[in-house]
Design a protein around this motif. Sequence first.
Motif, PDB file in Angstrom:
ATOM      1  N   MET A  22     -12.270  -3.317  37.151  1.00  0.00           N
ATOM      2  CA  MET A  22     -11.470  -4.136  36.236  1.00  0.00           C
ATOM      3  C   MET A  22     -11.816  -5.618  36.369  1.00  0.00           C
ATOM      4  SD  MET A  22      -7.884  -2.189  36.809  1.00  0.00           S
ATOM      5  CE  MET A  22      -8.100  -2.294  38.560  1.00  0.00           C
ATOM      6  N   PRO A  23     -11.369  -6.420  35.387  1.00  0.00           N
ATOM      7  CA  PRO A  23     -11.609  -7.868  35.484  1.00  0.00           C
ATOM      8  C   PRO A  23     -10.825  -8.483  36.644  1.00  0.00           C
ATOM      9  CG  PRO A  23     -10.240  -7.352  33.577  1.00  0.00           C
ATOM     10  CD  PRO A  23     -10.680  -6.052  34.167  1.00  0.00           C
ATOM     11  N   TRP A  24     -11.273  -9.626  37.069  1.00  0.00           N
ATOM     12  CA  TRP A  24     -10.677 -10.420  38.145  1.00  0.00           C
ATOM     13  C   TRP A  24     -10.761  -9.742  39.499  1.00  0.00           C
ATOM     14  CZ3 TRP A  24      -7.654 -10.056  33.527  1.00  0.00           C
ATOM     15  CH2 TRP A  24      -7.816 -11.143  32.698  1.00  0.00           C
ATOM     16  N   ILE A  25     -11.745  -8.860  39.683  1.00  0.00           N
ATOM     17  CA  ILE A  25     -12.001  -8.280  40.998  1.00  0.00           C
ATOM     18  C   ILE A  25     -13.372  -8.783  41.436  1.00  0.00           C
ATOM     19  CG2 ILE A  25     -12.443  -6.179  42.306  1.00  0.00           C
ATOM     20  CD1 ILE A  25     -10.373  -4.803  40.599  1.00  0.00           C
ATOM     21  N   ASP A  26     -13.367  -9.683  42.395  1.00  0.00           N
ATOM     22  CA  ASP A  26     -14.621 -10.257  42.886  1.00  0.00           C
ATOM     23  C   ASP A  26     -15.152  -9.527  44.113  1.00  0.00           C
ATOM     24  OD1 ASP A  26     -14.987 -12.173  40.963  1.00  0.00           O
ATOM     25  OD2 ASP A  26     -14.103 -13.797  42.120  1.00  0.00           O
ATOM     26  N   ASN A  48      -5.288   0.643  26.796  1.00  0.00           N
ATOM     27  CA  ASN A  48      -5.469   2.000  27.337  1.00  0.00           C
ATOM     28  C   ASN A  48      -6.930   2.306  27.672  1.00  0.00           C
ATOM     29  OD1 ASN A  48      -2.704   2.752  27.176  1.00  0.00           O
ATOM     30  ND2 ASN A  48      -2.970   2.970  24.975  1.00  0.00           N
ATOM     31  N   ILE A  49      -7.606   1.325  28.252  1.00  0.00           N
ATOM     32  CA  ILE A  49      -9.008   1.530  28.630  1.00  0.00           C
ATOM     33  C   ILE A  49      -9.188   1.669  30.134  1.00  0.00           C
ATOM     34  CG2 ILE A  49      -9.907   0.361  26.578  1.00  0.00           C
ATOM     35  CD1 ILE A  49     -10.541  -2.060  28.414  1.00  0.00           C
ATOM     36  N   ILE A  50      -8.110   1.527  30.902  1.00  0.00           N
ATOM     37  CA  ILE A  50      -8.182   1.707  32.349  1.00  0.00           C
ATOM     38  C   ILE A  50      -7.756   3.135  32.655  1.00  0.00           C
ATOM     39  CG2 ILE A  50      -7.381   0.936  34.605  1.00  0.00           C
ATOM     40  CD1 ILE A  50      -6.822  -1.803  33.347  1.00  0.00           C
ATOM     41  N   LEU A  51      -8.623   3.841  33.352  1.00  0.00           N
ATOM     42  CA  LEU A  51      -8.375   5.232  33.709  1.00  0.00           C
ATOM     43  C   LEU A  51      -8.462   5.417  35.207  1.00  0.00           C
ATOM     44  CD1 LEU A  51     -10.803   6.922  31.149  1.00  0.00           C
ATOM     45  CD2 LEU A  51      -8.360   6.535  30.858  1.00  0.00           C
ATOM     46  N   LYS A  52      -7.921   6.516  35.673  1.00  0.00           N
ATOM     47  CA  LYS A  52      -8.086   6.883  37.069  1.00  0.00           C
ATOM     48  C   LYS A  52      -9.490   7.461  37.188  1.00  0.00           C
ATOM     49  CE  LYS A  52      -5.378   8.853  40.701  1.00  0.00           C
ATOM     50  NZ  LYS A  52      -4.133   9.493  41.058  1.00  0.00           N
ATOM     51  N   GLY A  53     -10.333   6.801  37.953  1.00  0.00           N
ATOM     52  CA  GLY A  53     -11.729   7.206  38.059  1.00  0.00           C
ATOM     53  C   GLY A  53     -12.024   7.947  39.341  1.00  0.00           C
ATOM     54  N   ASP A  54     -13.262   7.866  39.763  1.00  0.00           N
ATOM     55  CA  ASP A  54     -13.748   8.546  40.945  1.00  0.00           C
ATOM     56  C   ASP A  54     -12.934   8.158  42.178  1.00  0.00           C
ATOM     57  OD1 ASP A  54     -15.487  10.120  42.497  1.00  0.00           O
ATOM     58  OD2 ASP A  54     -16.679   8.354  42.993  1.00  0.00           O
ATOM     59  N   GLY A  55     -12.492   9.142  42.930  1.00  0.00           N
ATOM     60  CA  GLY A  55     -11.722   8.881  44.131  1.00  0.00           C
ATOM     61  C   GLY A  55     -10.319   8.391  43.839  1.00  0.00           C
ATOM     62  N   GLY A  56      -9.898   8.416  42.579  1.00  0.00           N
ATOM     63  CA  GLY A  56      -8.571   7.953  42.211  1.00  0.00           C
ATOM     64  C   GLY A  56      -8.491   6.466  41.936  1.00  0.00           C
ATOM     65  N   PHE A  57      -9.606   5.756  42.074  1.00  0.00           N
ATOM     66  CA  PHE A  57      -9.605   4.318  41.838  1.00  0.00           C
ATOM     67  C   PHE A  57      -9.653   4.029  40.339  1.00  0.00           C
ATOM     68  CE2 PHE A  57     -11.372   4.657  46.127  1.00  0.00           C
ATOM     69  CZ  PHE A  57     -10.531   3.792  46.799  1.00  0.00           C
ATOM     70  N   PRO A  58      -8.935   3.000  39.896  1.00  0.00           N
ATOM     71  CA  PRO A  58      -8.942   2.665  38.469  1.00  0.00           C
ATOM     72  C   PRO A  58     -10.269   2.061  38.026  1.00  0.00           C
ATOM     73  CG  PRO A  58      -7.634   1.081  39.698  1.00  0.00           C
ATOM     74  CD  PRO A  58      -8.053   2.139  40.669  1.00  0.00           C
ATOM     75  N   VAL A  59     -10.742   2.482  36.863  1.00  0.00           N
ATOM     76  CA  VAL A  59     -11.972   1.962  36.269  1.00  0.00           C
ATOM     77  C   VAL A  59     -11.742   1.728  34.787  1.00  0.00           C
ATOM     78  CG1 VAL A  59     -13.542   3.068  37.918  1.00  0.00           C
ATOM     79  CG2 VAL A  59     -12.880   4.278  35.849  1.00  0.00           C
ATOM     80  N   ILE A  60     -12.609   0.930  34.194  1.00  0.00           N
ATOM     81  CA  ILE A  60     -12.542   0.679  32.758  1.00  0.00           C
ATOM     82  C   ILE A  60     -13.501   1.616  32.051  1.00  0.00           C
ATOM     83  CG2 ILE A  60     -13.173  -0.986  30.977  1.00  0.00           C
ATOM     84  CD1 ILE A  60     -11.866  -3.111  32.514  1.00  0.00           C
ATOM     85  N   ASP A  61     -13.027   2.192  30.956  1.00  0.00           N
ATOM     86  CA  ASP A  61     -13.859   3.059  30.123  1.00  0.00           C
ATOM     87  C   ASP A  61     -14.012   2.374  28.766  1.00  0.00           C
ATOM     88  OD1 ASP A  61     -15.070   4.971  28.568  1.00  0.00           O
ATOM     89  OD2 ASP A  61     -13.756   6.606  29.200  1.00  0.00           O
ATOM     90  N   PHE A  62     -15.150   1.716  28.561  1.00  0.00           N
ATOM     91  CA  PHE A  62     -15.379   0.969  27.328  1.00  0.00           C
ATOM     92  C   PHE A  62     -15.534   1.875  26.110  1.00  0.00           C
ATOM     93  CE2 PHE A  62     -16.851  -2.316  30.399  1.00  0.00           C
ATOM     94  CZ  PHE A  62     -15.927  -3.294  30.044  1.00  0.00           C
TER      95      PHE A  62
END
Length: 158
Positions: A22-26, A48-62
């Motif tokens: 996600m944004p603002w993660i350096d 609604n573009i942030i999903l639970k991704g690999d390992g349960g971590f949130p990711v953006i799906d463009f």
Amino acid sequence: MVDIQKRNLFRRKSDLIINNLMPWIDDQQQFFDSCTQCESCVTSCPENIILKGDGGFPVIDFSLGECTFCGKCAESCQEDIFTPITEQAWHKKAVISDACLALENVYCRSCGESCPEEALHFQIGINAVPEIDLEKCNGCGACFSPCPTSAINIEQSK
């Protein structure tokens, strides 16, 4: 603690998780160490573009849409993983691959028509090949989903 190297051992694209943060993660390691996977960022995203991704971590799906940089993901998080939303969201930019239809002399301007920043321009010639103005591109992902050949990726700029 998440070992990114081990997690990506059998992946085709080892930077899959990193490029979709996600944004603002350096600091990606701080993110993996501190994220509790509570999904507050997932439920707070109006696009609604942030999903639970690999390992349960949130990711953006463009493929689901663009990031409007509203900051609700960062505001809803109880952990110290986001930089202030007053800073630049990230250093991601759109990248066009050789799968672009314009490179095959097919008329297509879907990416340029969808870009709110007007960062995509087309060379004049037999076919209009898109060029990205990296100064204008903010990596929002608006051009990603409309591309009929998936020729556009949003990647960390170097």
